[in-house]
Design a protein around this motif. Structure first.
Motif, PDB file in Angstrom:
ATOM      1  N   PHE A   1       0.824  -1.204   0.000  1.00  0.00           N
ATOM      2  CA  PHE A   1       0.000   0.000   0.000  1.00  0.00           C
ATOM      3  C   PHE A   1       0.864   1.262   0.000  1.00  0.00           C
ATOM      4  O   PHE A   1       0.524   2.261  -0.640  1.00  0.00           O
ATOM      5  N   THR A   2       1.998   1.190   0.702  1.00  0.00           N
ATOM      6  CA  THR A   2       2.904   2.352   0.717  1.00  0.00           C
ATOM      7  C   THR A   2       3.431   2.612  -0.694  1.00  0.00           C
ATOM      8  O   THR A   2       3.417   3.749  -1.182  1.00  0.00           O
ATOM      9  N   ASN A   3       3.873   1.541  -1.350  1.00  0.00           N
ATOM     10  CA  ASN A   3       4.377   1.678  -2.719  1.00  0.00           C
ATOM     11  C   ASN A   3       3.294   2.157  -3.666  1.00  0.00           C
ATOM     12  O   ASN A   3       3.548   2.928  -4.581  1.00  0.00           O
ATOM     13  N   TYR A   4       2.076   1.711  -3.419  1.00  0.00           N
ATOM     14  CA  TYR A   4       0.966   2.139  -4.270  1.00  0.00           C
ATOM     15  C   TYR A   4       0.753   3.644  -4.125  1.00  0.00           C
ATOM     16  O   TYR A   4       0.544   4.348  -5.104  1.00  0.00           O
ATOM     17  N   GLY A   5       0.875   4.087  -2.866  1.00  0.00           N
ATOM     18  CA  GLY A   5       0.721   5.516  -2.583  1.00  0.00           C
ATOM     19  C   GLY A   5       1.802   6.335  -3.271  1.00  0.00           C
ATOM     20  O   GLY A   5       1.565   7.470  -3.716  1.00  0.00           O
ATOM     21  N   GLU A   6       2.970   5.735  -3.390  1.00  0.00           N
ATOM     22  CA  GLU A   6       4.097   6.443  -4.035  1.00  0.00           C
ATOM     23  C   GLU A   6       4.077   6.298  -5.550  1.00  0.00           C
ATOM     24  O   GLU A   6       4.931   6.842  -6.249  1.00  0.00           O
TER      25      GLU A   6
ATOM     26  N   GLN B   1      -5.635   3.145   6.555  1.00  0.00           N
ATOM     27  CA  GLN B   1      -5.920   4.383   5.837  1.00  0.00           C
ATOM     28  C   GLN B   1      -5.544   4.228   4.358  1.00  0.00           C
ATOM     29  O   GLN B   1      -6.296   4.594   3.464  1.00  0.00           O
ATOM     30  N   LEU B   2      -4.359   3.635   4.174  1.00  0.00           N
ATOM     31  CA  LEU B   2      -3.875   3.383   2.810  1.00  0.00           C
ATOM     32  C   LEU B   2      -4.808   2.446   2.061  1.00  0.00           C
ATOM     33  O   LEU B   2      -5.134   2.662   0.905  1.00  0.00           O
TER      34      LEU B   2
ATOM     35  N   GLN C   1      -7.789   4.275   0.982  1.00  0.00           N
ATOM     36  CA  GLN C   1      -7.504   5.099  -0.210  1.00  0.00           C
ATOM     37  C   GLN C   1      -7.507   4.243  -1.469  1.00  0.00           C
ATOM     38  O   GLN C   1      -8.067   4.617  -2.495  1.00  0.00           O
ATOM     39  N   VAL C   2      -6.882   3.062  -1.345  1.00  0.00           N
ATOM     40  CA  VAL C   2      -6.804   2.159  -2.510  1.00  0.00           C
ATOM     41  C   VAL C   2      -8.196   1.748  -2.950  1.00  0.00           C
ATOM     42  O   VAL C   2      -8.530   1.780  -4.135  1.00  0.00           O
TER      43      VAL C   2
ATOM     44  N   GLN D   1     -10.286   4.346  -4.780  1.00  0.00           N
ATOM     45  CA  GLN D   1      -9.920   4.663  -6.159  1.00  0.00           C
ATOM     46  C   GLN D   1     -10.382   3.537  -7.090  1.00  0.00           C
ATOM     47  O   GLN D   1      -9.635   2.646  -7.449  1.00  0.00           O
TER      48      GLN D   1
ATOM     49  N   SER E   1      -8.641   2.797 -10.507  1.00  0.00           N
ATOM     50  CA  SER E   1      -7.302   2.232 -10.624  1.00  0.00           C
ATOM     51  C   SER E   1      -7.367   0.714 -10.784  1.00  0.00           C
ATOM     52  O   SER E   1      -8.343   0.087 -10.370  1.00  0.00           O
TER      53      SER E   1
END
Lengths: 137, 373
Positions: free
Chosen positions: A37-42, B3-4, B7-8, B11, B14
């Motif tokens: 998820f972090t990489n996706y955010g980036e 949270q991430l 967000q995913v 979207q 995507s």
């Protein structure tokens, strides 16, 4: 003993190695998801997809283990035997002696001569020795 | 991280969001249709674990019986096939559509069963003494019970697996903890009957023996002994099963014989027996009451009640409380101590409800394994 064996997830959780392995796999899977998820955010889509795939696979593997792992139990030899003691008393001088139970002992058996007087010692009690680990009812 | 994840998932457009959404929807649909099946599978797994454990107990029961027969009975041939045949033995209860005389019919069938068991043991262990034969008979009965438990649970397990019917699986899953407790109790009985150790159920005969305190006894009914003592000017007749081999005797027959022999002189009948304790009650608690304190299928209880009613003898009872796990397991310290309290309780009842010169019968009910008279 019985209740733990029939509790939730009885089969898989019986084996501590399996349980430890599942914790490790779970931790790795969780970390992979976080990284994903972090990489996706980036915006690193390919790396993110790889990490998420690893994470999901880890959790699927854990679920699969719960259902398919061969159950292992703590005791493979069946029930344990308890320690039994025999108490002998001399009716004349009240000498008391406690020894391990021997087959052939029975309550009110006149068993052996008293070591202090002329009397015969009688079996007055036969009982299982209390297990110190046993919890109170 | 959540949270991430949020967000995913938000979207939708995507690629990865779409995949995850599909996965979640799929999981929801799978759970919607297969939740019961998943629950059934989980329960079946738990039953399977218990079944393996019960099988070990059953196998141990059989092995202990075979070894004990070899040790005590010195048979010429390996007794394993005979033990395997014995543990499959069954008893068909009499029809109760016409209840008149059903107790006698049940008594008759049980007599045949006892006779058959005794003959089987004599054949299996020709060199064993009478006490050892009685213990072996009890040991084989414990193995038989373990075998029956195993087969019944296996039946429900296989039936549940075959049909995947949640209600069949649930039936056995719900009562499994209680059944396991009973099975553990019977597996503890193996050690007691093999070695001739008193069990929780022996508290009644121990109380009787303590009252007799070495007084001479004689046989009054099948495997039942009786002796007389004098207590505070009262004549007390004490009866118990013939020990020290494992036997419950025929207390109904003994009491019937004694009451009729005394021709109306008996003023009081006290039965002492082990009783099931409720959760929260202490092991070895003593309770006094009225009626016949005796378990089993009811034949002996019927005989006691009949003899008491016909001769107008009041029935008093002393119960020694114990858990299911204590009844057939080697006697624990608390129960051994409770027998002294029960003796005091019996003496108290005699003093409170009888007068000097009265005749009283006290019956120590239960299995007399490891208890002499």
């Amino acid at each position: 003993m019985a209740d733990s064996d029939v509790g939730p997830l009885a089969g898989a959780t019986q084996n501590w190695t399996t349980l430890a392995l599942m914790v490790v796999v779970g931790a790795i899977a969780l970390a992979s998801l976080y990284m994903g998820f972090t990489n996706y955010g980036e915006g690193n889509m390919e790396t993110a997809f790889m990490y998420i795939l690893i994470g999901v696979s880890g959790f699927v593997a854990i679920g699969f283990t719960f259902f398919k792992a061969k159950p292992a139990t703590k005791t493979q030899d069946g029930p344990k035997e308890v320690e039994v003691v025999t108490t002998l008393e001399c009716p004349q001088c009240n000498l008391k002696r406690v020894r391990a139970f021997q087959p052939g002992d029975y309550i009110f058996k006149k068993d052996e001569p008293c070591t202090r007087c002329e009397g015969m010692m009688t079996v007055t009690r036969i009982n299982a020795r209390k297990d110190p680990k046993e919890k109170k009812d | 991280m959540f949270q991430l994840l949020g967000q995913v998932l938000q979207q939708q457009d995507s690629e990865i969001g779409m995949i995850l959404n599909t996965l979640f929807s799929l999981a929801f649909i799978v759970y919607l249709f297969y939740a019961q099946k998943i629950q059934g599978m989980t329960m079946l797994r738990q039953i399977e674990v218990s079944l393996r454990k019960i099988k070990r107990y059953r196998d141990k029961g059989k092995n202990v019986a075979v070894e004990a027969i070899k040790d005590y009975g010195k048979p010429e041939q390996d007794p394993t096939p005979q033990v395997e045949r014995f543990i499959e033995h069954f008893m068909i209860e009499p029809v109760s559509m016409d209840p008149a005389g059903v107790v006698q019919k049940l008594g008759s069938i049980m007599n045949v069963r006892e006779f058959t068991f005794k003959q089987e043991v004599v054949r299996m262990a020709p060199e064993a003494t009478e006490s050892q034969r009685n213990n072996l008979e009890n040991l084989l009965e414990a193995s038989l019970v373990l075998n029956q438990f195993y087969k019944i649970i296996r039946h429900y397990y296989l039936m549940g697996k075959k049909t995947m019917n949640i209600y069949i699986i649930m039936q056995i899953h719900m009562i499994l903890p209680m059944i396991i407790k009973q099975i553990e109790a019977y597996s503890a009985a193996l050690q007691a009957f093999r070695d001739g150790i008193p069990i929780g159920d022996s508290v009644g005969p121990i109380v009787a023996s303590k009252l007799l305190n070495g007084a001479p006894t004689k046989l009054v009914a099948t495997e039942m002994m009786a002796g007389e003592i004098e207590f505070e000017g009262r004549r007390v007749i004490v009866t118990k099963a013939q020990g020290p081999g494992g036997s419950v005797g025929k207390p109904g027959d003994a009491i019937d014989f004694l009451v009729n022999r005394e021709e109306g002189k008996v003023k009081m009948l006290i039965t002492v027996d082990a009783a099931g304790k409720l959760e929260g009650e202490e092991v070895g608690e003593i309770a006094e009451g009225v009626g016949a304190a005796i378990g089993g299928p009811g034949v002996e209880k019927y005989k006691i009640e009949k003899a008491a009613t016909e001769n107008n003898v009041p029935l008093y009872a002393v119960a020694i409380k114990q858990g299911m796990e204590h009844v057939v397991a080697p006697l624990v310290e608390e129960l051994m101590e409770a027998t002294d309290k029960a003796v005091s309780s019996v003496k108290g009842l005699i003093l409170d409800y009888s007068e000097e010169g009265d005749t009283i019968i006290v019956a120590g009910i239960g299995n007399t394994v490891g208890v002499g008279q």
